[in-house]
Every structure is written in structure tokens, then in C-alpha cells.
Motif scaffolding. Sequence first.
Motif: not given
Length: 456
Positions: A149-155
Motif C-alpha cells: 500500500h505504499n503511495t507509489i501504488f496509489w492511482d
Amino acid sequence: MLIFHRIIYSNTWQSPCSLLSIIRRLRCQFSFSNCLSKCYIDEECNDFLLWLEHKAGVEISSLLSIGKFANGRSLVARHPIKPGDCLLRVPYNVQLAPDNLPRGINALLGDNVGNVAKVALLILYEQKLGKKSEWDPYISRLPRPEDMHNTIFWDDNELEMIQQSSLHQKTIMHKLFVEQEFSKIKELGKASFQFSGIIQDVTLENFKYACALVTSRAWESSRGVSMIPFADFANHSDLSDTTVLCSEKKQLSEVIADYSYAPGDQVLIRYGNFSNARLLLDFGFTLPCNMYDQVEVELTIPHEDKLRQLKLKLLSKHQIPILKDVNGFSSSEEVRFADAQGRGIPQSIRAFARVLCSNSPQEINYLAMEAAENDGRVARRPLKDKSREIQAHQFLLSKITGLIDEYNASIKSLELPTLCLVGKLDMRRQMAQYLLTGELRVLKSAALWLENYCKT
């Protein structure tokens, strides 16, 4: 031209050290015991420690097992543990670091890419080998992409939830950095047939996933960064004093207990004194009340300010750096609600406000002379003109009050329905709430201090 300052919130000032340590210990023990009912031994990992000890040739731990929780794996006490006990020892020879890459590949990469990217490539290389990899028992137990869930994976829609925080921009910059590292690796692959064969199936998405594994699990070491099997199953608590220690002399990493544990207790360590923004960016989680939370406040000198160039020159000359982007400078000092010694707001941010509120060349020249006669730092003392001193701090107060209103609006938009689901979006929405709420606490503490300062 921008200047960025970081304000750090700390609530430890309210209690004497002795009482605070007792409260902190009680909170820690409550936090640990609160997790026990949800823990059970992970049968899938029964053979993991045996494999690691066989590979290392020494005992890793006789006190810990791998437990399974609703949010993933963790280390649990197998036997009673008391402070000072060595919980585990992991030799360097069973840790994954950049020098574990095939020699030719490591030489080819050189200093062109960072250590995180090198270990990420190593993970992907071992994953590609599958069961043939000597590290498969470890690699196969690392979190899957859907569990990260690191923000690098957030759309884009998910990142919109944290737009109010500086983490939003940092995530964008981090994504860009990972993409640049990936491009360098692909380009270097063209120069080596061996390397090209290894990375030909590597995509940006799985490279990004491998990098996130490294940032969330590796520790700084003399070898660059190191993935430490077994130790990296330990979860984080900002209330714990336990951390991973590295000994070059012994050529191992170890963890020493700082609390007593009963069998079945979850053993928590501290990854670092990290804010929720750092935890979410690098590790993919947040805490509901993080004692290390902080917030960045952006201050600018308006272009229409007739004294703008004089002020910029003064700030640049006297140790307050001027930036063109968000990644250069931040200053960190502790925020206190009402500190009699005047340390409630970082001195550098107060200095900036004093310079910003100067309204004549004479005032700016006086500040420059005062700095030269003292320690070289500009506007670090209260202005002799009390009305101007109040004006500078009221400027800061108005800036922070405006941010408080914006944060309140953002948090309200994230309010979960009464019957919330447990899907990925809802988990990330809650993480966003914890992030923004923590930063709001920082802003409120700063506003309270400024209000008190202006009154007194």
C-alpha cells in the motif's frame, strides 16, 4: 522562488521524563497485548527459520516464531523474554545486498543506479529462478503486489485523497525517480548480453514492486542496503525502543529486547522516528496517533513585493536556503504548544516571517548587520519593534490557520460510511485519514503557540 519548512509535532513536553517513560511503557505493553488475540503461528513458515539457520550455519533465534495477523505476518515470542535478551542474530552472509548480484552485472551497474534499485533487481532475478533459487524460501514469502500500500501504488483518484499533504508531491517525485532508475537499467542492459537476458522480462510495474519491497524491508548497512530475512517480519511501533543493530566486527545484525514479553506476544520494533508521511511512502501504512508526525509549510516572497530581491539576497546570504523545487531543503525543529523559552515554532520559519514582513531597505540592512555581528543567522532574535514582531507572527498564524481550514475540509471528505467495507480503497482511505489528521494536529499545535506568543 520557494522556501520550505518542516514543523514537527511532539507531545512529550507535557510530562516529566520519569512519568513519561512509565506511561510510554504502559502504552507499549497495551499495544502489544492488544494484538495477541488476533495472532496465531503461521504454519506455512514453520520450515523458514530452519532453512535460514541451515543456510547461515548458526542459530538465528530460539525465542521467536513467525505469527500471522489480519494485516500480515509478524514476529511473536516463543518463550518468555526479558529486557536485554538477544531476540535474533542474522549473519551478513544470509542477507541480500547489492554485492549479491552476479559480479558482472554489479560492475556494469556501477554508480549509475542506487542501491535500492540494485537489490530490487536482485529480488527479481531470484524470483525469475523460482524453485532453482537458493533464496526461494525467503523470496516466495515476501508480500505480493496486491498486499502493498505504499503511495507509489496509489492511482490518481487515491492520491487525490492526500493532495493536501506534501506526501502527494513526494509520491509523484518518487514515481518519477523509480521510472528514471528503470530507464537507466534498461539502457545498460543493451550493453551486456548476460544482463539483457536477465532484465528482458522486467516491466516497470514489477520493478516498482521490487523497489517498494526494498524500501519497506531493507536496512542501511555497510553494504549499501540489506534485506535481513526473519528480522524483516517484525512490525513497527513508534513506541518501541527496539531496533536492528549492525555489527561490522561480528558481521551480523541483531535485535535486543527492551521490554518483557510473554509467549504469544507480538514483538514490535521501531523502524525509525518516522512520520506517517514517511511510513506511507516507504512502508505502506500509517498509525492512528504517531508521535513523530510532522507537516511541511510552504512560504513564499510574493513577486509583487518591491523589496523581493533584497529579501532573497539576505535570506540566501545568511543560512536560509532558497529553493526552486520541493526536494531541496527543509528545516526540522520541535513544535510545542506554549513554550516559555520561545521554541514553539522552528526559529528558521520565524526568521523568514520577520524578513518577509520588513517594509524598508533600512530594516533589511539592520537585519543583515545584526546577523553579521552575531552568529551569522538572520532574524533569529525578536524584532525590537514589537508591532512588527507581532505582525510577522500573525502572518504565520494566518498561513497556518488557512491550512487548518483546508485540512479540515479534506478530512471531512474522507469520512467513512457507518458500514465501511474492508477493501483496498477503504484501507487506503483510512490511511489517508490518519495522515491528514496527524498533520492537522501539528498545525493546530503551531497555531496555539502562535496565538499565545502574539498575546504575551
